[in-house]
Design a protein around this motif. Sequence first.
Motif, PDB file in Angstrom:
ATOM      1  N   LYS A   1      51.614  37.121  -9.845  1.00 31.37           N
ATOM      2  CA  LYS A   1      52.883  36.394  -9.779  1.00 31.37           C
ATOM      3  C   LYS A   1      53.567  36.616  -8.435  1.00 31.37           C
ATOM      4  CE  LYS A   1      57.314  35.701 -12.146  1.00 31.37           C
ATOM      5  NZ  LYS A   1      57.728  34.864 -11.088  1.00 31.37           N
TER       6      LYS A   1
ATOM      7  N   ARG B   1      61.182  24.081  -4.397  1.00 35.98           N
ATOM      8  CA  ARG B   1      60.019  23.813  -5.246  1.00 35.98           C
ATOM      9  C   ARG B   1      59.512  22.384  -5.038  1.00 35.98           C
ATOM     10  NH1 ARG B   1      59.228  27.547  -9.660  1.00 35.98           N
ATOM     11  NH2 ARG B   1      58.044  25.926 -10.686  1.00 35.98           N
TER      12      ARG B   1
ATOM     13  N   GLU C   1      50.936  26.197 -11.653  1.00 34.01           N
ATOM     14  CA  GLU C   1      51.991  27.049 -12.191  1.00 34.01           C
ATOM     15  C   GLU C   1      53.353  26.376 -12.103  1.00 34.01           C
ATOM     16  OE1 GLU C   1      53.768  29.821 -14.275  1.00 34.01           O
ATOM     17  OE2 GLU C   1      51.602  29.709 -14.019  1.00 34.01           O
ATOM     18  N   MET C   2      53.603  25.684 -11.017  1.00 39.23           N
ATOM     19  CA  MET C   2      54.879  24.991 -10.863  1.00 39.23           C
ATOM     20  C   MET C   2      54.985  23.832 -11.860  1.00 39.23           C
ATOM     21  SD  MET C   2      55.156  25.194  -6.725  1.00 39.23           S
ATOM     22  CE  MET C   2      56.845  24.649  -6.531  1.00 39.23           C
TER      23      MET C   2
ATOM     24  N   ASP D   1      54.625  33.644  -6.008  1.00 34.74           N
ATOM     25  CA  ASP D   1      56.028  33.516  -5.571  1.00 34.74           C
ATOM     26  C   ASP D   1      56.126  33.561  -4.044  1.00 34.74           C
ATOM     27  OD1 ASP D   1      56.811  33.381  -8.223  1.00 34.74           O
ATOM     28  OD2 ASP D   1      57.556  35.448  -8.306  1.00 34.74           O
TER      29      ASP D   1
ATOM     30  N   ARG E   1      53.421  23.762 -14.811  1.00 32.44           N
ATOM     31  CA  ARG E   1      53.587  24.400 -16.126  1.00 32.44           C
ATOM     32  C   ARG E   1      55.038  24.824 -16.335  1.00 32.44           C
ATOM     33  NH1 ARG E   1      49.271  27.923 -14.587  1.00 32.44           N
ATOM     34  NH2 ARG E   1      47.343  26.822 -14.930  1.00 32.44           N
ATOM     35  N   ASP E   2      55.651  25.317 -15.263  1.00 29.50           N
ATOM     36  CA  ASP E   2      57.043  25.736 -15.343  1.00 29.50           C
ATOM     37  C   ASP E   2      57.937  24.553 -15.703  1.00 29.50           C
ATOM     38  OD1 ASP E   2      59.095  27.737 -15.072  1.00 29.50           O
ATOM     39  OD2 ASP E   2      59.682  26.750 -13.205  1.00 29.50           O
TER      40      ASP E   2
ATOM     41  N   ARG F   1      57.566  23.881 -19.342  1.00 28.51           N
ATOM     42  CA  ARG F   1      58.275  24.875 -20.155  1.00 28.51           C
ATOM     43  C   ARG F   1      59.756  24.532 -20.285  1.00 28.51           C
ATOM     44  NH1 ARG F   1      54.397  28.450 -17.758  1.00 28.51           N
ATOM     45  NH2 ARG F   1      55.670  28.873 -15.934  1.00 28.51           N
ATOM     46  N   ASN F   2      60.282  23.766 -19.354  1.00 26.06           N
ATOM     47  CA  ASN F   2      61.689  23.372 -19.407  1.00 26.06           C
ATOM     48  C   ASN F   2      61.924  22.153 -20.298  1.00 26.06           C
ATOM     49  OD1 ASN F   2      63.558  24.970 -17.470  1.00 26.06           O
ATOM     50  ND2 ASN F   2      61.577  24.830 -16.454  1.00 26.06           N
TER      51      ASN F   2
ATOM     52  N   LEU G   1      66.106  20.695 -12.412  1.00 23.85           N
ATOM     53  CA  LEU G   1      65.193  21.659 -11.782  1.00 23.85           C
ATOM     54  C   LEU G   1      65.146  21.466 -10.268  1.00 23.85           C
ATOM     55  CD1 LEU G   1      62.276  21.718 -14.339  1.00 23.85           C
ATOM     56  CD2 LEU G   1      63.841  23.577 -13.812  1.00 23.85           C
TER      57      LEU G   1
END
Length: 189
Positions: free
Chosen positions: A11, A101, A62-63, A15, A65-66, A69-70, A94
């Motif tokens: 992670k 992002r 990952e971005m 990041d 998926r994030d 998740r929202n 977001l």
Amino acid sequence: MSRPKSDGKRKAILDAAQRVISERGVADAPTSAISKAAGVAEGSLFTYFASKGELLNELYLEMRRDFDRNLTAYPHQADTKTRLRYVWDTFLDLGLSQPSRLTVLRQIRATGKLLKENEQAGVMVLETLKATREAVEGGEFHDAPLEFMVLLLRAHAEATIEFILAHPDQETQSRELGFNLIWRGLTGH
């Protein structure tokens, strides 16, 4: 025997990659700078990601998926306009809370190095496709490729975010006008 990989270190690398790419761009973000920003040796980065291309693909996934998740409160049973508006507002929220992002996502997409399977639709894209299909039924764009329509929606949302970031006092009006332009464009009314 190799040491087990740490989720925390992975992670930290992802990041750091996001921060470095946001600041420098993909082309000027060497793995040495990413590993330094993550606080790991460059060799450790390659323990987690075989190449910079793999790192970019994982970061992109990952971005996305994030974002998915929202969408936990996505109104699956609501009418088409409400569902599309929910995706619109979530995307804007977001993007406005983390504008770097969007910059990173655009830059990674522009490299042309994304693996095709990483472009597979997640929840946000699938629901947007479904709502868009319903919105264009019987309208002028009923034969337009849905993926094209979703790309237009994303581009329009990103432009709206950029405008709001430059003119925060006009956020409410810009959200409304932006969504109404999309909705009327899709439905013809």
